[in-house]
Design an enzyme around this catalytic site. Structure first.
Site, PDB file in Angstrom:
ATOM      1  N   ASP A 150       0.746  -1.111  -0.153  1.00 24.59           N
ATOM      2  CA  ASP A 150       0.140   0.030  -0.005  1.00 24.59           C
ATOM      3  C   ASP A 150       0.748   1.186   0.032  1.00 24.59           C
ATOM      4  OD1 ASP A 150      -2.189  -1.809   0.249  1.00 24.59           O
ATOM      5  OD2 ASP A 150      -1.980  -1.881   2.382  1.00 24.59           O
ATOM      6  N   HIS A 179      -5.200  -3.547   5.423  1.00 24.05           N
ATOM      7  CA  HIS A 179      -4.728  -4.083   4.289  1.00 24.05           C
ATOM      8  C   HIS A 179      -5.550  -4.709   3.417  1.00 24.05           C
ATOM      9  CE1 HIS A 179      -1.449  -5.236   1.524  1.00 24.05           C
ATOM     10  NE2 HIS A 179      -1.648  -6.315   1.606  1.00 24.05           N
TER      11      HIS A 179
END
Length: 333
Positions: A150, A179
């Site tokens: 990310d 996540h």
């Protein structure tokens, strides 16, 4: 420094193993999978870097042999997301795989640093922790969910918005929460390189959505042939490299990762107050040290829009965490 990759023959596992073999700080590399790991190991063993590479399969106590003496264990094992596979299907399969591998680590290498890549990370990290608790070896400072992809995506996409890809190496954006999807919260207001003033709210929303759902972009482009494997391997190796540097004594390494907030009681309690919810896990900027988590940093100054994103992430994040905990608590039939 012995690194172990569990799931080393898969789409993430092979390039991740290659990148770890290329890291001169790694002196031993053990590769474990249910198929093909000895072949991958021999192939990598020809590369002129210090790490001695060995591959192991399940027979003859392969998992135990791979994990003996491990310092860092990275887990990319499991099935990838594909069109038609529900999140629930993915969870059931990967949760079982992670539980069994965590049992092996808890019994053979309980002091190792465990880096969890297997999705869904919001649930698989609590699974590893619960297995370790059952074996009486749980140390919250040593278990990490790898959210680095990310962060990598945020750096890449922000540099594209700025019109200069060469900035991607230096652009740093804290990404917090969890996540998956809406639990991924990029704090763009804290980007090391501010977004152009000309960027309107709609364009910022598109950028946030792309960071949150970048995985879908890859799944679609691969047209049923897999998910984000190469970028995930890169991100996993980046995070593993930081853990290794910290374990070797380097100071001041701070990076976002999904951790149990008990790993730093003071920082964890402050973060709970900040987000306004009593969660046991959250991804935040974490300072790494020789024993793993040294300090959990807070969110810092965030905008009202970012606060709204954090608020939106909390219900799903909480449900994901509970699902992972409950998976281990339910007795196996």
């Amino acid at each position: 420094m012995k690194a172990v990759v569990l799931g080393a023959a898969g789409g993430i596992g092979q390039p991740l193993s290659l990148l770890l073999k290329a890291n001169p700080a790694v002196t031993e590399l053990a590769l474990y999978d249910i198929v093909n790991s000895p072949g991958v190991a021999v192939d990598l063993s020809h590369i002129a870097t210090p790490a001695k590479v060995e591959g192991f399969l399940p027979p003859d106590d392969g998992l135990k042999k791979a994990l003996t003496g491990a310092n860092v264990v990275v887990i990319p094992a499991g099935i990838p997301r594909k069109p038609g596979v529900t999140r629930d299907d993915l969870f059931k399969i990967n949760a079982g795989i992670v539980r069994d591998l965590a049992t092996g680590i808890a019994t053979t290498a309980p002091k190792a640093f465990v880096l969890v890549i297997s999705n869904p990370v919001n649930s698989t990290v609590p699974i590893v922790a619960e297995v370790f608790k059952k074996h009486g070896v749980f140390d919250p400072k040593r278990i990490f969910g790898v959210t680095t992809l990310d962060v990598v995506r945020a750096s890449t996409f922000v540099s594209e918005v700025l019109g200069d890809r060469s900035l991607s190496l230096s652009v740093s954006v804290p990404v917090v929460g969890g996540h998956s999807g809406v639990t991924i919260v990029p704090l763009l207001s804290q980007s090391s390189h501010p977004l152009p003033a000309s960027l309107d709210a709609a364009a910022v929303d598109v950028l946030i959505n792309r960071i949150q759902f970048g995985g879908d972009e890859v799944v679609k482009a691969k047209d049923g042939a897999g998910s984000a494997t190469l970028s995930m391997a890169y991100a996993g190796a980046e995070f593993a490299g930081k853990v290794i540097r910290a374990v070797n004594g380097e100071k001041g390494i701070v990076t976002p990762t999904f951790v149990n907030l008990a790993s730093d009681k003071t920082g964890g309690d402050a973060l709970r107050k900040e987000i306004g919810k009593d969660l046991d896990y959250f991804s935040a900027p974490v300072e790494l040290g020789v024993d793993g988590v040294t300090k959990i940093h807070g969110l810092g100054k965030i905008t009202p829009a970012e606060k709204a994103l954090v608020d939106a992430a909390l219900p799903e994040l909480s449900a994901n965490i509970e699902k992972g905990v409950a998976f281990v608590e339910v007795p196996k039939l």
